[in-house]
Scaffold this motif. Structure first.
Motif, PDB file in Angstrom:
ATOM      1  N   THR A 151       0.843  -1.189   0.000  1.00 23.94           N
ATOM      2  CA  THR A 151       0.000   0.000   0.000  1.00 23.94           C
ATOM      3  C   THR A 151       0.883   1.245   0.000  1.00 23.94           C
ATOM      4  O   THR A 151       2.066   1.192   0.344  1.00 23.94           O
ATOM      5  CB  THR A 151      -0.896   0.035   1.242  1.00 23.94           C
ATOM      6  N   SER A 152       0.297   2.359  -0.360  1.00 21.08           N
ATOM      7  CA  SER A 152       1.038   3.622  -0.328  1.00 21.08           C
ATOM      8  C   SER A 152       1.463   3.951   1.098  1.00 21.08           C
ATOM      9  O   SER A 152       2.562   4.473   1.326  1.00 21.08           O
ATOM     10  CB  SER A 152       0.172   4.751  -0.894  1.00 21.08           C
ATOM     11  N   THR A 172      -2.665   8.719  -3.331  1.00 21.48           N
ATOM     12  CA  THR A 172      -2.531   7.286  -3.072  1.00 21.48           C
ATOM     13  C   THR A 172      -2.577   6.459  -4.355  1.00 21.48           C
ATOM     14  O   THR A 172      -3.322   6.770  -5.287  1.00 21.48           O
ATOM     15  CB  THR A 172      -3.667   6.826  -2.132  1.00 21.48           C
ATOM     16  N   ASP A 230      -3.312   2.404  -5.419  1.00 20.25           N
ATOM     17  CA  ASP A 230      -3.796   1.116  -4.915  1.00 20.25           C
ATOM     18  C   ASP A 230      -2.650   0.108  -4.876  1.00 20.25           C
ATOM     19  O   ASP A 230      -1.668   0.251  -5.608  1.00 20.25           O
ATOM     20  CB  ASP A 230      -4.900   0.571  -5.819  1.00 20.25           C
ATOM     21  N   PRO A 231      -2.762  -0.938  -4.055  1.00 22.43           N
ATOM     22  CA  PRO A 231      -1.724  -1.976  -4.015  1.00 22.43           C
ATOM     23  C   PRO A 231      -1.408  -2.550  -5.402  1.00 22.43           C
ATOM     24  O   PRO A 231      -0.251  -2.833  -5.712  1.00 22.43           O
ATOM     25  CB  PRO A 231      -2.325  -3.031  -3.088  1.00 22.43           C
TER      26      PRO A 231
END
Length: 329
Positions: A24-25, A71, A73-74
Protein backbone atom coordinates in the motif's frame (compact mmCIF):
# COMPACT_ATOMS: atom_id res chain seq x y z
CA UNK A 1 27.21 8.92 -8.25
CA UNK A 2 28.00 12.51 -9.38
CA UNK A 3 28.35 15.29 -6.84
CA UNK A 4 25.23 17.30 -6.08
CA UNK A 5 24.76 20.71 -4.51
CA UNK A 6 24.03 20.31 -0.82
CA UNK A 7 21.28 22.64 0.43
CA UNK A 8 21.17 24.11 3.91
CA UNK A 9 20.31 21.30 6.31
CA UNK A 10 17.91 19.98 7.34
CA UNK A 11 15.57 20.37 4.36
CA UNK A 12 11.87 20.22 3.66
CA UNK A 13 11.35 18.71 0.24
CA UNK A 14 9.39 16.72 -2.33
CA UNK A 15 10.79 13.63 -4.00
CA UNK A 16 9.25 10.90 -6.08
CA UNK A 17 9.32 7.20 -5.22
CA UNK A 18 8.83 4.56 -7.91
CA UNK A 19 6.29 2.46 -6.00
CA UNK A 20 6.19 -1.26 -6.85
CA UNK A 21 2.96 -3.22 -7.21
CA UNK A 22 1.94 -5.01 -4.00
CA UNK A 23 2.41 -2.78 -0.96
CA UNK A 24 0.00 0.00 0.00
CA UNK A 25 1.04 3.62 -0.33
CA UNK A 26 0.93 3.93 3.47
CA UNK A 27 3.33 0.99 3.83
CA UNK A 28 5.74 2.75 1.47
CA UNK A 29 5.50 6.00 3.46
CA UNK A 30 6.04 4.18 6.77
CA UNK A 31 9.20 2.48 5.47
CA UNK A 32 10.57 5.71 3.98
CA UNK A 33 9.86 7.52 7.25
CA UNK A 34 12.13 5.16 9.18
CA UNK A 35 15.01 6.29 6.96
CA UNK A 36 14.04 9.96 6.85
CA UNK A 37 13.84 10.29 10.65
CA UNK A 38 17.38 8.93 10.96
CA UNK A 39 18.90 11.17 8.28
CA UNK A 40 20.74 14.48 8.72
CA UNK A 41 19.26 15.45 5.37
CA UNK A 42 15.83 15.90 6.95
CA UNK A 43 16.41 15.93 10.72
CA UNK A 44 18.20 18.45 12.89
CA UNK A 45 21.59 17.12 14.02
CA UNK A 46 20.84 17.77 17.71
CA UNK A 47 17.54 15.88 17.51
CA UNK A 48 19.24 13.01 15.74
CA UNK A 49 21.77 12.74 18.54
CA UNK A 50 19.06 12.74 21.20
CA UNK A 51 16.94 10.16 19.36
CA UNK A 52 19.70 7.58 19.01
CA UNK A 53 18.51 4.24 20.35
CA UNK A 54 14.88 5.39 20.58
CA UNK A 55 12.11 3.70 18.66
CA UNK A 56 10.71 5.80 15.80
CA UNK A 57 7.00 6.57 16.11
CA UNK A 58 4.59 7.57 13.37
CA UNK A 59 3.52 10.64 15.33
CA UNK A 60 5.01 12.27 18.35
CA UNK A 61 6.49 15.40 19.81
CA UNK A 62 9.31 16.65 17.61
CA UNK A 63 8.61 13.96 15.03
CA UNK A 64 9.06 14.93 11.39
CA UNK A 65 6.03 15.24 9.12
CA UNK A 66 5.82 13.09 6.02
CA UNK A 67 3.00 12.41 3.57
CA UNK A 68 2.16 11.53 -0.02
CA UNK A 69 0.51 13.49 -2.80
CA UNK A 70 -1.95 10.90 -4.07
CA UNK A 71 -2.53 7.29 -3.07
CA UNK A 72 -1.88 4.38 -5.41
CA UNK A 73 -3.80 1.12 -4.91
CA UNK A 74 -1.72 -1.98 -4.02
CA UNK A 75 -2.23 -3.25 -7.59
CA UNK A 76 -0.74 -0.06 -9.04
CA UNK A 77 2.89 0.91 -9.41
CA UNK A 78 4.64 4.08 -10.48
CA UNK A 79 5.03 7.65 -9.28
CA UNK A 80 4.29 8.32 -5.61
CA UNK A 81 5.19 11.89 -4.61
CA UNK A 82 6.49 12.15 -1.05
CA UNK A 83 6.57 15.38 0.96
CA UNK A 84 8.75 15.87 4.05
CA UNK A 85 8.55 18.68 6.60
CA UNK A 86 7.03 21.93 5.28
CA UNK A 87 6.42 20.23 1.94
CA UNK A 88 3.53 18.26 3.47
CA UNK A 89 1.48 21.48 3.51
CA UNK A 90 1.86 21.79 -0.26
CA UNK A 91 1.10 18.21 -1.28
CA UNK A 92 -2.42 19.18 -2.40
CA UNK A 93 -0.94 20.55 -5.64
CA UNK A 94 -0.29 16.97 -6.71
CA UNK A 95 -3.93 16.03 -6.21
CA UNK A 96 -4.99 18.69 -8.71
CA UNK A 97 -2.27 18.20 -11.31
CA UNK A 98 -2.30 16.34 -14.63
CA UNK A 99 -1.34 12.66 -14.36
CA UNK A 100 -0.28 10.03 -16.87
CA UNK A 101 -1.07 6.31 -16.68
CA UNK A 102 -0.37 3.11 -18.56
CA UNK A 103 -2.91 0.35 -17.99
CA UNK A 104 -3.71 -3.11 -19.32
CA UNK A 105 -7.34 -4.12 -19.95
CA UNK A 106 -8.32 -7.80 -20.00
CA UNK A 107 -11.54 -8.43 -21.93
CA UNK A 108 -14.39 -10.85 -21.26
CA UNK A 109 -14.77 -10.44 -17.51
CA UNK A 110 -16.10 -7.69 -15.27
CA UNK A 111 -15.21 -7.51 -11.58
CA UNK A 112 -16.78 -5.74 -8.64
CA UNK A 113 -13.76 -3.44 -8.21
CA UNK A 114 -13.14 -3.02 -11.97
CA UNK A 115 -9.67 -4.57 -11.52
CA UNK A 116 -8.00 -7.95 -10.99
CA UNK A 117 -8.08 -7.55 -7.21
CA UNK A 118 -11.86 -7.99 -7.27
CA UNK A 119 -14.28 -10.85 -7.75
CA UNK A 120 -15.75 -12.03 -11.01
CA UNK A 121 -19.19 -10.41 -11.49
CA UNK A 122 -20.02 -10.87 -15.16
CA UNK A 123 -18.65 -12.66 -18.22
CA UNK A 124 -19.29 -11.37 -21.71
CA UNK A 125 -18.25 -12.18 -25.30
CA UNK A 126 -14.89 -10.72 -26.33
CA UNK A 127 -13.78 -12.46 -29.53
CA UNK A 128 -15.59 -9.89 -31.70
CA UNK A 129 -13.40 -7.05 -30.36
CA UNK A 130 -10.64 -6.03 -32.76
CA UNK A 131 -7.82 -3.52 -32.47
CA UNK A 132 -9.60 -1.33 -35.00
CA UNK A 133 -12.82 -1.34 -32.94
CA UNK A 134 -10.94 -0.33 -29.80
CA UNK A 135 -9.11 2.51 -31.56
CA UNK A 136 -12.41 3.76 -32.97
CA UNK A 137 -14.19 3.58 -29.60
CA UNK A 138 -11.46 5.57 -27.82
CA UNK A 139 -12.60 8.79 -29.52
CA UNK A 140 -15.69 8.81 -27.30
CA UNK A 141 -13.50 8.96 -24.19
CA UNK A 142 -11.22 11.83 -25.18
CA UNK A 143 -11.71 15.44 -24.13
CA UNK A 144 -14.09 16.51 -21.38
CA UNK A 145 -16.31 13.62 -20.37
CA UNK A 146 -18.65 12.73 -17.54
CA UNK A 147 -17.54 9.76 -15.49
CA UNK A 148 -19.37 7.90 -12.75
CA UNK A 149 -17.01 6.55 -10.07
CA UNK A 150 -17.34 2.81 -9.31
CA UNK A 151 -19.40 1.82 -6.29
CA UNK A 152 -16.39 -0.13 -4.99
CA UNK A 153 -14.33 3.02 -4.45
CA UNK A 154 -13.25 5.05 -1.44
CA UNK A 155 -15.27 8.07 -2.59
CA UNK A 156 -17.55 9.10 0.27
CA UNK A 157 -21.29 9.74 0.25
CA UNK A 158 -22.70 11.28 3.42
CA UNK A 159 -19.44 10.47 5.18
CA UNK A 160 -19.45 6.77 4.25
CA UNK A 161 -17.18 5.18 1.58
CA UNK A 162 -19.15 3.86 -1.39
CA UNK A 163 -17.63 0.40 -0.98
CA UNK A 164 -19.21 0.20 2.48
CA UNK A 165 -22.70 0.65 1.01
CA UNK A 166 -21.96 -2.06 -1.57
CA UNK A 167 -20.50 -4.60 0.85
CA UNK A 168 -23.10 -4.18 3.58
CA UNK A 169 -26.13 -3.83 1.32
CA UNK A 170 -26.95 -0.33 2.55
CA UNK A 171 -29.14 1.52 0.02
CA UNK A 172 -27.41 4.52 -1.50
CA UNK A 173 -29.20 7.70 -0.43
CA UNK A 174 -28.95 9.01 -4.02
CA UNK A 175 -27.29 8.09 -7.32
CA UNK A 176 -23.51 8.28 -7.54
CA UNK A 177 -22.89 11.70 -9.01
CA UNK A 178 -21.11 11.81 -12.35
CA UNK A 179 -18.11 14.12 -12.45
CA UNK A 180 -16.57 16.03 -15.31
CA UNK A 181 -12.99 15.02 -16.03
CA UNK A 182 -10.68 15.78 -18.93
CA UNK A 183 -8.89 13.08 -20.89
CA UNK A 184 -6.11 15.04 -22.57
CA UNK A 185 -4.86 12.03 -24.52
CA UNK A 186 -5.82 8.37 -24.78
CA UNK A 187 -4.04 5.92 -27.04
CA UNK A 188 -3.86 2.18 -27.65
CA UNK A 189 -0.14 1.37 -27.53
CA UNK A 190 -0.06 -2.44 -27.45
CA UNK A 191 -2.33 -5.30 -28.51
CA UNK A 192 -1.83 -8.62 -26.70
CA UNK A 193 -3.12 -11.77 -28.39
CA UNK A 194 -0.92 -13.87 -26.12
CA UNK A 195 -0.25 -13.18 -22.46
CA UNK A 196 -0.38 -14.76 -19.00
CA UNK A 197 -3.28 -12.75 -17.57
CA UNK A 198 -6.29 -14.68 -16.27
CA UNK A 199 -9.74 -13.78 -15.05
CA UNK A 200 -10.08 -13.81 -11.23
CA UNK A 201 -10.91 -17.27 -9.92
CA UNK A 202 -13.18 -15.99 -7.16
CA UNK A 203 -16.74 -15.18 -8.16
CA UNK A 204 -19.20 -12.75 -6.64
CA UNK A 205 -21.39 -14.70 -4.21
CA UNK A 206 -25.18 -14.52 -4.37
CA UNK A 207 -25.14 -12.77 -1.01
CA UNK A 208 -22.66 -10.17 -2.28
CA UNK A 209 -24.69 -9.67 -5.45
CA UNK A 210 -27.82 -9.00 -3.45
CA UNK A 211 -25.98 -6.55 -1.21
CA UNK A 212 -24.69 -4.64 -4.22
CA UNK A 213 -28.11 -4.70 -5.89
CA UNK A 214 -29.70 -3.35 -2.72
CA UNK A 215 -27.15 -0.56 -2.53
CA UNK A 216 -27.65 0.49 -6.15
CA UNK A 217 -31.42 0.11 -6.18
CA UNK A 218 -31.58 2.55 -3.30
CA UNK A 219 -30.49 5.15 -5.84
CA UNK A 220 -32.63 3.79 -8.65
CA UNK A 221 -29.72 2.11 -10.43
CA UNK A 222 -29.52 -1.44 -11.72
CA UNK A 223 -26.21 -3.35 -11.87
CA UNK A 224 -25.27 -5.61 -14.78
CA UNK A 225 -24.82 -8.94 -13.03
CA UNK A 226 -25.97 -11.45 -15.66
CA UNK A 227 -23.37 -13.94 -16.89
CA UNK A 228 -22.89 -14.63 -20.59
CA UNK A 229 -20.17 -17.30 -20.28
CA UNK A 230 -17.51 -17.46 -22.93
CA UNK A 231 -14.62 -19.27 -21.29
CA UNK A 232 -11.18 -19.01 -22.94
CA UNK A 233 -10.08 -22.03 -24.94
CA UNK A 234 -6.75 -23.78 -24.49
CA UNK A 235 -5.29 -22.10 -27.56
CA UNK A 236 -6.64 -18.57 -27.16
CA UNK A 237 -6.66 -16.42 -24.03
CA UNK A 238 -9.05 -13.46 -23.74
CA UNK A 239 -7.65 -10.45 -25.57
CA UNK A 240 -5.76 -7.83 -23.58
CA UNK A 241 -4.52 -4.43 -24.68
CA UNK A 242 -2.52 -1.56 -23.20
CA UNK A 243 -3.74 2.02 -23.03
CA UNK A 244 -1.70 5.13 -22.33
CA UNK A 245 -3.46 8.24 -21.11
CA UNK A 246 -2.92 11.76 -19.80
CA UNK A 247 -5.80 12.83 -17.55
CA UNK A 248 -7.03 15.51 -15.19
CA UNK A 249 -7.34 15.05 -11.45
CA UNK A 250 -10.30 12.99 -10.28
CA UNK A 251 -10.19 10.59 -13.24
CA UNK A 252 -10.82 6.91 -12.48
CA UNK A 253 -8.68 4.83 -14.85
CA UNK A 254 -10.60 1.70 -13.83
CA UNK A 255 -13.85 3.35 -14.93
CA UNK A 256 -12.40 4.23 -18.34
CA UNK A 257 -11.49 0.57 -18.88
CA UNK A 258 -14.87 -0.62 -17.55
CA UNK A 259 -16.88 1.84 -19.68
CA UNK A 260 -14.76 1.22 -22.79
CA UNK A 261 -15.41 -2.52 -22.54
CA UNK A 262 -19.15 -1.84 -22.37
CA UNK A 263 -18.86 0.43 -25.41
CA UNK A 264 -17.25 -2.52 -27.23
CA UNK A 265 -20.14 -4.82 -26.33
CA UNK A 266 -18.01 -6.78 -23.89
CA UNK A 267 -16.74 -6.63 -20.33
CA UNK A 268 -13.27 -5.85 -19.06
CA UNK A 269 -11.13 -5.01 -16.07
CA UNK A 270 -7.72 -3.57 -15.22
CA UNK A 271 -4.90 -6.09 -14.73
CA UNK A 272 -1.95 -3.67 -14.61
CA UNK A 273 -1.86 0.01 -13.74
CA UNK A 274 1.19 2.27 -13.70
CA UNK A 275 1.22 6.00 -12.91
CA UNK A 276 4.03 7.20 -15.16
CA UNK A 277 3.69 10.89 -14.26
CA UNK A 278 2.25 13.06 -11.52
CA UNK A 279 2.79 16.72 -12.31
CA UNK A 280 6.53 17.29 -12.76
CA UNK A 281 7.54 13.94 -11.23
CA UNK A 282 7.89 11.13 -13.76
CA UNK A 283 9.34 7.65 -14.10
CA UNK A 284 11.29 8.92 -17.09
CA UNK A 285 12.10 12.62 -17.55
CA UNK A 286 10.78 13.73 -20.96
CA UNK A 287 9.81 17.37 -20.43
CA UNK A 288 11.74 20.40 -19.24
CA UNK A 289 11.63 20.63 -15.46
CA UNK A 290 10.84 16.93 -14.96
CA UNK A 291 12.16 15.17 -11.88
CA UNK A 292 12.73 11.44 -11.97
CA UNK A 293 11.73 9.13 -9.14
CA UNK A 294 14.00 7.23 -6.78
CA UNK A 295 13.67 3.47 -7.42
CA UNK A 296 11.98 1.65 -4.54
CA UNK A 297 14.87 -0.82 -4.41
CA UNK A 298 17.09 2.01 -3.12
CA UNK A 299 14.93 2.46 -0.01
CA UNK A 300 14.34 -1.28 0.37
CA UNK A 301 18.09 -1.96 0.38
CA UNK A 302 18.76 0.88 2.84
CA UNK A 303 16.01 -0.36 5.13
CA UNK A 304 17.73 -3.73 5.39
CA UNK A 305 21.22 -2.25 5.69
CA UNK A 306 21.99 1.45 5.30
CA UNK A 307 25.61 0.58 4.62
CA UNK A 308 28.65 2.78 5.08
CA UNK A 309 28.68 6.52 4.44
CA UNK A 310 30.79 8.10 1.69
CA UNK A 311 33.56 10.64 2.11
CA UNK A 312 30.97 13.40 2.62
CA UNK A 313 29.06 11.45 5.25
CA UNK A 314 26.10 10.39 3.07
CA UNK A 315 24.50 6.98 2.70
CA UNK A 316 23.85 5.75 -0.83
CA UNK A 317 20.07 6.28 -0.51
CA UNK A 318 20.58 9.85 0.68
CA UNK A 319 22.73 10.56 -2.38
CA UNK A 320 19.95 9.20 -4.61
CA UNK A 321 17.36 11.42 -2.93
CA UNK A 322 19.64 14.48 -3.00
CA UNK A 323 19.99 14.12 -6.77
CA UNK A 324 16.22 14.08 -7.30
CA UNK A 325 14.56 16.11 -4.53
CA UNK A 326 12.92 19.51 -4.80
CA UNK A 327 13.59 21.72 -1.79
CA UNK A 328 10.62 23.59 -0.29
CA UNK A 329 11.42 26.77 1.64
Amino acid sequence: MPKVTIPNLPVSAFFGVAKPTGPTSMAIINDVKLLVTASKLFMDADKLEKSKGKKTKWRGKGDIKIGQGGTLDPLADGVLVVGVGKATKKLSQFLECVKEYRTTCLLGCETDTYDSEGKRVRLSPWRHVTREKVESALAKFRGEIEQTPPIFSALKMDGKPLYEYARKGIPLPRPIEARKVTIHSLELIEWKDTHDFKWPAETFSEEAKKAMETALQGAGEKPMLVDFPEEPTDDKAPTAFVLQMRVSSGTYVRSIVHDLAHELGSAGHVVTLCRTRQGRFALEASEEGDRECVPWEVFEKAGADAGAVDEDGWHAWEREVLAKLEVVE
